[in-house]
Design an enzyme around this catalytic site. Structure first.
Site, PDB file in Angstrom:
ATOM      1  N   GLY A   1       2.994   2.571  13.881  1.00  0.00           N
ATOM      2  CA  GLY A   1       3.756   1.341  14.039  1.00  0.00           C
ATOM      3  C   GLY A   1       3.243   0.482  15.170  1.00  0.00           C
ATOM      4  O   GLY A   1       3.191  -0.752  15.073  1.00  0.00           O
TER       5      GLY A   1
ATOM      6  N   GLU B   1      10.214   0.813  10.541  1.00  0.00           N
ATOM      7  CA  GLU B   1      11.156   1.942  10.505  1.00  0.00           C
ATOM      8  C   GLU B   1      10.339   3.165  10.857  1.00  0.00           C
ATOM      9  O   GLU B   1       9.522   3.640  10.063  1.00  0.00           O
ATOM     10  CB  GLU B   1      11.788   2.049   9.104  1.00  0.00           C
ATOM     11  CG  GLU B   1      13.078   2.863   9.091  1.00  0.00           C
ATOM     12  CD  GLU B   1      12.854   4.318   8.776  1.00  0.00           C
ATOM     13  OE1 GLU B   1      12.679   5.095   9.751  1.00  0.00           O
ATOM     14  OE2 GLU B   1      12.841   4.677   7.606  1.00  0.00           O
TER      15      GLU B   1
ATOM     16  N   LYS C   1       0.840  -1.199   0.000  1.00  0.00           N
ATOM     17  CA  LYS C   1       0.000   0.000   0.000  1.00  0.00           C
ATOM     18  C   LYS C   1       0.874   1.248   0.000  1.00  0.00           C
ATOM     19  O   LYS C   1       1.614   1.485   0.950  1.00  0.00           O
ATOM     20  CB  LYS C   1      -0.910   0.052   1.235  1.00  0.00           C
ATOM     21  CG  LYS C   1      -1.953   1.187   1.147  1.00  0.00           C
ATOM     22  CD  LYS C   1      -2.626   1.461   2.467  1.00  0.00           C
ATOM     23  CE  LYS C   1      -1.848   2.446   3.319  1.00  0.00           C
ATOM     24  NZ  LYS C   1      -1.833   3.826   2.743  1.00  0.00           N
TER      25      LYS C   1
ATOM     26  N   GLY D   1       6.893   4.711   8.868  1.00  0.00           N
ATOM     27  CA  GLY D   1       5.987   5.801   9.210  1.00  0.00           C
ATOM     28  C   GLY D   1       6.131   6.185  10.665  1.00  0.00           C
ATOM     29  O   GLY D   1       7.190   6.002  11.281  1.00  0.00           O
ATOM     30  N   SER D   2       5.062   6.685  11.236  1.00  0.00           N
ATOM     31  CA  SER D   2       5.102   7.193  12.607  1.00  0.00           C
ATOM     32  C   SER D   2       5.143   6.053  13.620  1.00  0.00           C
ATOM     33  O   SER D   2       4.668   4.936  13.359  1.00  0.00           O
ATOM     34  CB  SER D   2       3.879   8.064  12.884  1.00  0.00           C
ATOM     35  OG  SER D   2       2.710   7.276  12.977  1.00  0.00           O
ATOM     36  N   THR D   3       5.675   6.357  14.790  1.00  0.00           N
ATOM     37  CA  THR D   3       5.721   5.375  15.870  1.00  0.00           C
ATOM     38  C   THR D   3       4.313   4.998  16.323  1.00  0.00           C
ATOM     39  O   THR D   3       4.042   3.836  16.639  1.00  0.00           O
ATOM     40  CB  THR D   3       6.546   5.922  17.044  1.00  0.00           C
ATOM     41  OG1 THR D   3       7.884   6.171  16.596  1.00  0.00           O
ATOM     42  CG2 THR D   3       6.593   4.942  18.201  1.00  0.00           C
ATOM     43  N   LEU D   4       3.401   5.957  16.343  1.00  0.00           N
ATOM     44  CA  LEU D   4       2.021   5.693  16.742  1.00  0.00           C
ATOM     45  C   LEU D   4       1.373   4.657  15.825  1.00  0.00           C
ATOM     46  O   LEU D   4       0.769   3.685  16.296  1.00  0.00           O
ATOM     47  CB  LEU D   4       1.209   6.985  16.720  1.00  0.00           C
ATOM     48  CG  LEU D   4      -0.286   6.859  17.051  1.00  0.00           C
ATOM     49  CD1 LEU D   4      -0.472   6.366  18.473  1.00  0.00           C
ATOM     50  CD2 LEU D   4      -0.999   8.203  16.849  1.00  0.00           C
TER      51      LEU D   4
END
Length: 500
Positions: free
Chosen positions: A251, A269, A193, A246-249
């Protein structure tokens, strides 16, 4: 039948017409989504809609996963020798190179990045990554392990099967190649995606897959929103591994969905808040130039951006003066202008997020030394911004801004700055500037980050691994290390003389 986006460019850096199918690429064909949804692609330089593309949902991910599973069992995976996989990948890289200008133009249009950056860094890098892993495809080796004379013991590194991949918007084509190439080299099939903000170059890439000779179902690219298509990838039972940047949130959410479904392994990552440590004996001119590149490259929309700049007190004033002068000189403007370094931020949401952090810095008592405002009234342009008088507990120091905002702070001693640099939940990258090689290596080793740069910043190499410590992620991308993300290790024991 999916529609086609046709765009004629007449700019100083690119002239030409590009046609992009706007459907979902599943099982070797462009198709309409099951539920018929669309999403808008916005030009961040103007804030206006460029086109609308098909938006996939859970039903489309299911079709793509089944196509990928069939391809894995019948026409890819261990059915195709590594040397043959490498040839197809190399042909794909050749096709990418033939169309590099079109890829760069589409990324500049949808992302807002400077065309010259999209061409010379992102897309050249994407091609190089594909070529690099094409070379690895016939070198996926196990080991023969000595046990005793009555047993042959060896390992096989087998493909996982169907892998899901979710890529970000900040370096669209480089991220696509970074995910797809090692997965293909190791024999996996893919459901990917792209970001809903920058899908055009990924869709254009799909037009090259069949021409390169890949069997249907090996590479499936499904546009859609993270909460629907991305979630479906993370929890689908046929998808046996998921990779995300992308963002840690986000992830965290992917990791949770992967665990709750079929306990699929994840590669993440994620975010960063990278420290840039500049000692008094550093080459000041070079340190300033690298610090500019470290934070303002790609409009600050870079996971390894050196957003926390620690400068030793003896050169702080000189550094700040030169750093400010160079930041003020950054050309912000039209992505297709040949001298543009910084274009708009990628979206209205990202623009507002960055401006919110700038307001937070002001409210918390930091000093806006430079910038801090929107440029113009059209598009999502932000001035290169410098904060001084920053304190460790401020949001602008602790949280990832992902924009052209630098915090410049003063330090006295090596021990002090190492402690401050490591005082973060992130650990993606770090930079050290000094002429003292002993100190350079000592501090690089002491910094809690997956990558440490000495006397440079934002300098990745395809043959070197990239990934984070702490909440900056799990696993490594680039280099031979990335291949480990896409194989299962099987131990084989052959009895050649043991009797019961």
């Amino acid at each position: 039948m999916p529609s086609t986006f046709i765009k004629t460019f007449d700019t100083l850096t690119f002239k030409g017409t590009i046609s992009v199918p706007l459907g979902l690429y599943i099982n070797g064909e462009f198709v309409d989504p099951v539920e018929g949804g669309t999403l808008d692609v916005i030009n961040p330089a103007t804030g206006k809609v460029v086109t609308s593309i098909a938006a996939g949902t859970k039903a489309d991910i299911d079709i793509a996963a089944n196509a990928a599973k069939k391809a894995y069992k019948t026409s890819w995976g261990l059915k195709v020798p590594g040397a043959e996989r490498g040839k197809l990948m190399m042909k794909l890289a050749v096709l990418m190179e033939q169309h590099i200008a079109e890829f760069a133009a589409l990324d500049a249009l949808a992302n807002g990045k400077a065309y010259n950056t999209a061409y010379g860094r992102d897309n050249k890098g994407a091609i190089a990554v594909m070529q690099y892993y094409a070379g690895w495809a016939d070198k996926i080796n196990g080991k023969t392990i000595e046990t005793n004379e009555k047993k042959l013991a060896y390992t096989r590194h087998e493909p996982i099967g169907v892998v899901g991949q979710i890529i970000p918007w900040n370096v669209p084509m480089f991220s696509l190649s970074l995910k797809i190439a090692p997965a293909l080299a190791t024999g996996n099939t893919i459901v990917l995606k792209p970001s809903e903000l920058t899908p055009l170059s990924a869709l254009f890439f799909c037009t090259l897959i069949k021409e390169a000779g890949f069997p249907p179902g090996v590479i499936n690219i499904v546009n859609g929103y993270g909460a629907t298509a991305g979630q479906a990838i993370s929890e689908h039972p046929l998808i046996e591994k998921v990779a995300f940047t992308g963002s840690t949130l986000t992830g965290r959410k992917i990791m949770e969905a992967a665990a709750k479904s079929n306990l699929k392994p994840v590669t993440l990552e994620l975010g960063g808040k990278s420290p840039n440590v500049i000692f008094e004996d550093a080459d000041l001119e070079q340190a300033v130039k690298w610090a500019i590149h470290g934070i303002y490259f790609n409009h600050g929309q870079n996971c390894s951006a050196g957003s926390r700049i620690f400068v030793q007190e003896g050169i702080y004033d000189k550094f700040l003066e030169q750093f400010t002068e160079q930041a003020r000189a950054i050309k912000v403007g039209d992505p297709f202008s040949p001298d543009t370094y910084q274009g708009p931020q990628v979206s209205k949401t990202q623009f507002e997020r960055i401006m919110g952090y700038i307001d937070s810095g002001k409210n918390d008592g930091a000093t806006v030394h430079l910038g801090g405002n929107q440029i113009g009234e059209e598009g999502y342009f932000i001035q290169p911004t410098i904060f001084t008088e920053c304190q460790p507990n401020m949001k602008i120091v602790r949280e990832e801004i992902f924009g052209p905002v630098a915090c410049v702070m003063k330090f006295k001693t090596e021990d002090e700055v190492v402690e401050q640099a490591n005082d973060t939940s992130y650990g993606l990258a770090a930079s050290v500037f000094t002429k003292d090689i002993d100190r350079a290596i000592r501090v690089a080793h002491a910094l809690e980050a997956g990558t440490a740069w000495i006397n440079c910043a934002n300098q990745t190499e395809i043959s070197m691994p990239f990934g984070g410590f702490k909440q900056s992620g799990i696993g490594r991308e680039l280099s031979e290390y990335a291949l480990e993300n896409y194989t299962n290790v099987k131990a084989v024991h052959v009895n050649i003389g043991i009797r019961l």
